[in-house]
Design a protein around this motif. Structure first.
Motif, mmCIF file in Angstrom:
data_model
loop_
_atom_site.group_PDB
_atom_site.id
_atom_site.type_symbol
_atom_site.label_atom_id
_atom_site.label_comp_id
_atom_site.label_asym_id
_atom_site.label_seq_id
_atom_site.Cartn_x
_atom_site.Cartn_y
_atom_site.Cartn_z
ATOM 1 N N THR A 1 0.836 -1.196 0.000
ATOM 2 C CA THR A 1 0.000 0.000 0.000
ATOM 3 C C THR A 1 0.874 1.250 0.000
ATOM 4 O OG1 THR A 1 -0.106 0.109 2.421
ATOM 5 C CG2 THR A 1 -1.815 -1.197 1.296
ATOM 6 N N ILE A 2 0.302 2.359 -0.446
ATOM 7 C CA ILE A 2 1.014 3.636 -0.417
ATOM 8 C C ILE A 2 1.234 4.079 1.024
ATOM 9 C CG2 ILE A 2 0.942 6.051 -1.139
ATOM 10 C CD1 ILE A 2 1.269 4.111 -3.441
ATOM 11 N N VAL A 3 0.214 3.901 1.872
ATOM 12 C CA VAL A 3 0.334 4.298 3.278
ATOM 13 C C VAL A 3 1.455 3.524 3.957
ATOM 14 C CG1 VAL A 3 -0.839 4.350 5.509
ATOM 15 C CG2 VAL A 3 -2.089 4.966 3.438
ATOM 16 N N GLY A 4 1.509 2.220 3.727
ATOM 17 C CA GLY A 4 2.572 1.412 4.314
ATOM 18 C C GLY A 4 3.947 1.851 3.845
ATOM 19 N N THR A 5 4.060 2.182 2.564
ATOM 20 C CA THR A 5 5.342 2.634 2.025
ATOM 21 C C THR A 5 5.759 3.959 2.637
ATOM 22 O OG1 THR A 5 4.911 1.498 -0.071
ATOM 23 C CG2 THR A 5 6.593 3.209 -0.078
ATOM 24 N N MET A 6 4.805 4.888 2.814
ATOM 25 C CA MET A 6 5.125 6.176 3.433
ATOM 26 C C MET A 6 5.584 5.998 4.880
ATOM 27 S SD MET A 6 4.866 8.619 1.255
ATOM 28 C CE MET A 6 5.599 7.422 0.137
ATOM 29 N N LEU A 7 4.947 5.090 5.607
ATOM 30 C CA LEU A 7 5.393 4.814 6.975
ATOM 31 C C LEU A 7 6.806 4.228 6.976
ATOM 32 C CD1 LEU A 7 2.130 3.283 8.518
ATOM 33 C CD2 LEU A 7 3.087 5.554 8.927
ATOM 34 N N ALA A 8 7.090 3.388 5.990
ATOM 35 C CA ALA A 8 8.437 2.825 5.882
ATOM 36 C C ALA A 8 9.459 3.905 5.550
ATOM 37 C CB ALA A 8 8.456 1.736 4.811
ATOM 38 N N VAL A 9 9.076 4.876 4.723
ATOM 39 C CA VAL A 9 9.968 5.999 4.401
ATOM 40 C C VAL A 9 10.288 6.790 5.671
ATOM 41 C CG1 VAL A 9 10.091 8.228 3.213
ATOM 42 C CG2 VAL A 9 9.274 6.202 1.997
ATOM 43 N N VAL A 10 9.262 7.036 6.498
ATOM 44 C CA VAL A 10 9.475 7.745 7.761
ATOM 45 C C VAL A 10 10.419 6.956 8.662
ATOM 46 C CG1 VAL A 10 8.353 8.564 9.868
ATOM 47 C CG2 VAL A 10 7.257 8.933 7.655
ATOM 48 N N LEU A 11 10.223 5.630 8.715
ATOM 49 C CA LEU A 11 11.094 4.781 9.527
ATOM 50 C C LEU A 11 12.542 4.866 9.055
ATOM 51 C CD1 LEU A 11 11.619 2.545 11.625
ATOM 52 C CD2 LEU A 11 10.966 0.881 9.874
ATOM 53 N N LEU A 12 12.751 4.761 7.743
ATOM 54 C CA LEU A 12 14.115 4.810 7.202
ATOM 55 C C LEU A 12 14.757 6.178 7.441
ATOM 56 C CD1 LEU A 12 13.664 2.903 3.816
ATOM 57 C CD2 LEU A 12 14.992 2.162 5.793
ATOM 58 N N ALA A 13 13.969 7.247 7.265
ATOM 59 C CA ALA A 13 14.504 8.595 7.488
ATOM 60 C C ALA A 13 14.875 8.798 8.954
ATOM 61 C CB ALA A 13 13.485 9.639 7.052
ATOM 62 N N THR A 14 14.031 8.299 9.853
ATOM 63 C CA THR A 14 14.316 8.415 11.286
ATOM 64 C C THR A 14 15.567 7.624 11.654
ATOM 65 O OG1 THR A 14 11.944 8.640 11.743
ATOM 66 C CG2 THR A 14 13.373 8.058 13.597
ATOM 67 N N LEU A 15 15.676 6.410 11.092
ATOM 68 C CA LEU A 15 16.848 5.578 11.354
ATOM 69 C C LEU A 15 18.119 6.251 10.846
ATOM 70 C CD1 LEU A 15 18.059 2.830 12.234
ATOM 71 C CD2 LEU A 15 17.582 2.006 9.922
ATOM 72 N N SER A 16 18.064 6.760 9.621
ATOM 73 C CA SER A 16 19.240 7.400 9.027
ATOM 74 C C SER A 16 19.631 8.658 9.799
ATOM 75 C CB SER A 16 18.960 7.741 7.563
ATOM 76 O OG SER A 16 20.066 8.368 6.962
ATOM 77 N N ASN A 17 18.632 9.482 10.152
ATOM 78 C CA ASN A 17 18.915 10.712 10.888
ATOM 79 C C ASN A 17 19.466 10.392 12.278
ATOM 80 O OD1 ASN A 17 18.779 13.650 11.120
ATOM 81 N ND2 ASN A 17 17.179 13.282 12.629
ATOM 82 N N GLY A 18 18.882 9.380 12.930
ATOM 83 C CA GLY A 18 19.364 9.002 14.254
ATOM 84 C C GLY A 18 20.796 8.519 14.232
ATOM 85 N N MET A 19 21.139 7.712 13.224
ATOM 86 C CA MET A 19 22.513 7.216 13.129
ATOM 87 C C MET A 19 23.484 8.347 12.824
ATOM 88 S SD MET A 19 22.288 3.395 11.417
ATOM 89 C CE MET A 19 21.400 3.908 9.939
ATOM 90 N N ASN A 20 23.046 9.329 12.026
ATOM 91 C CA ASN A 20 23.906 10.492 11.757
ATOM 92 C C ASN A 20 24.158 11.292 13.027
ATOM 93 O OD1 ASN A 20 24.290 10.027 9.003
ATOM 94 N ND2 ASN A 20 22.422 11.106 8.430
ATOM 95 N N LEU A 21 23.088 11.492 13.821
ATOM 96 C CA LEU A 21 23.236 12.249 15.060
ATOM 97 C C LEU A 21 24.145 11.530 16.055
ATOM 98 C CD1 LEU A 21 19.558 13.505 15.602
ATOM 99 C CD2 LEU A 21 21.535 14.839 14.825
ATOM 100 N N LEU A 22 24.118 10.200 16.022
ATOM 101 C CA LEU A 22 24.964 9.415 16.916
ATOM 102 C C LEU A 22 26.400 9.292 16.397
ATOM 103 C CD1 LEU A 22 22.489 6.531 17.863
ATOM 104 C CD2 LEU A 22 23.266 8.410 19.334
ATOM 105 N N GLY A 23 26.632 9.796 15.187
ATOM 106 C CA GLY A 23 27.971 9.744 14.622
ATOM 107 C C GLY A 23 28.380 8.379 14.135
#
Length: 210
Positions: free
Chosen positions: A147-169
């Motif tokens: 679904t489109i909704v499921g994909t958008m939630l997955a995009v948010v998850l990936l963005a949060t994961l990537s941003n969190g790992m960047n902040l943690l260095g």
């Protein structure tokens, strides 16, 4: 083949493979501009608004139109879709056209955000992230799901994961390992769901026959 060819063509078009600056402020507003900014409120990014609009249109098309149902049926069972009167070649043409248009829009937004046309834009693992988001969103290799909704939630998850790992260095190569692991998990879950559905259908057919 075309991915590799067009990637090389981008370097040939760019002067000596170097980025080309884009200094138009109106164009840059598409990638980095915000609306409703002021009074302590940071504003809403224009690119986020475009994402929400396109996602809403995609959700409506896939869930409430004949075209969307045809896409699902073609992905789930091409033979049955053909017998139902769906022109598979025409549908594939439409799907690739829409995909290409959206990829082009993404390229425009990346260019506007960076204020430059870079021949290497979009080649830093974004294909892997797109595939990971789709599979995390519920799509399966056999087709007919997701679904489109499921994909958008997955995009948010990936963005949060990537941003969190960047902040943690966390180093980039560790991030690639984590995203690759997510893709493996997503595909494994999809295959497990498909196998479970097939077992359920087989049990139902056996119960009906008995």
């Amino acid at each position: 083949a075309t991915l590799s060819a067009y990637r090389g063509l981008a370097f040939l078009i760019a002067p000596e493979g170097r980025p080309i600056g884009v200094l138009d402020q109106n164009f840059a507003w598409l990638g980095s501009g915000r609306i409703l900014e002021g009074g302590g409120f940071p504003g809403i990014p224009v690119s986020l608004i475009l994402l929400i609009i396109i996602a809403a249109i995609g959700h409506f098309v896939m869930s409430s139109t004949v075209f969307g149902r045809a896409v699902y049926s073609m992905g789930g069972n091409p033979a049955a879709a053909r017998l139902a009167g769906i022109n598979l070649n025409r549908m594939k043409f439409y799907i690739f056209t829409i995909s290409g248009a959206l990829a082009g829009l993404a390229g425009v937004l990346v260019t506007a955000r960076t204020s430059s046309g870079q021949p290497a834009s979009g080649t830093q693992g974004l294909e892997l992230e797109a595939i990971t988001a789709v599979f995390l969103g519920g799509a399966i290799l056999a087709g007919g799901k997701g679904t489109i909704v499921g994909t958008m939630l997955a995009v948010v998850l990936l963005a949060t994961l990537s941003n969190g790992m960047n902040l943690l260095g966390i180093p980039t190569f560790y991030q690639l390992v984590a995203k690759g692991f997510l893709l493996v998990v997503a595909v494994a879950i999809g295959q497990w769901r498909m196998a479970r559905a097939e077992k359920t259908q087989a049990r139902a057919a056996a119960a009906t026959g008995s």
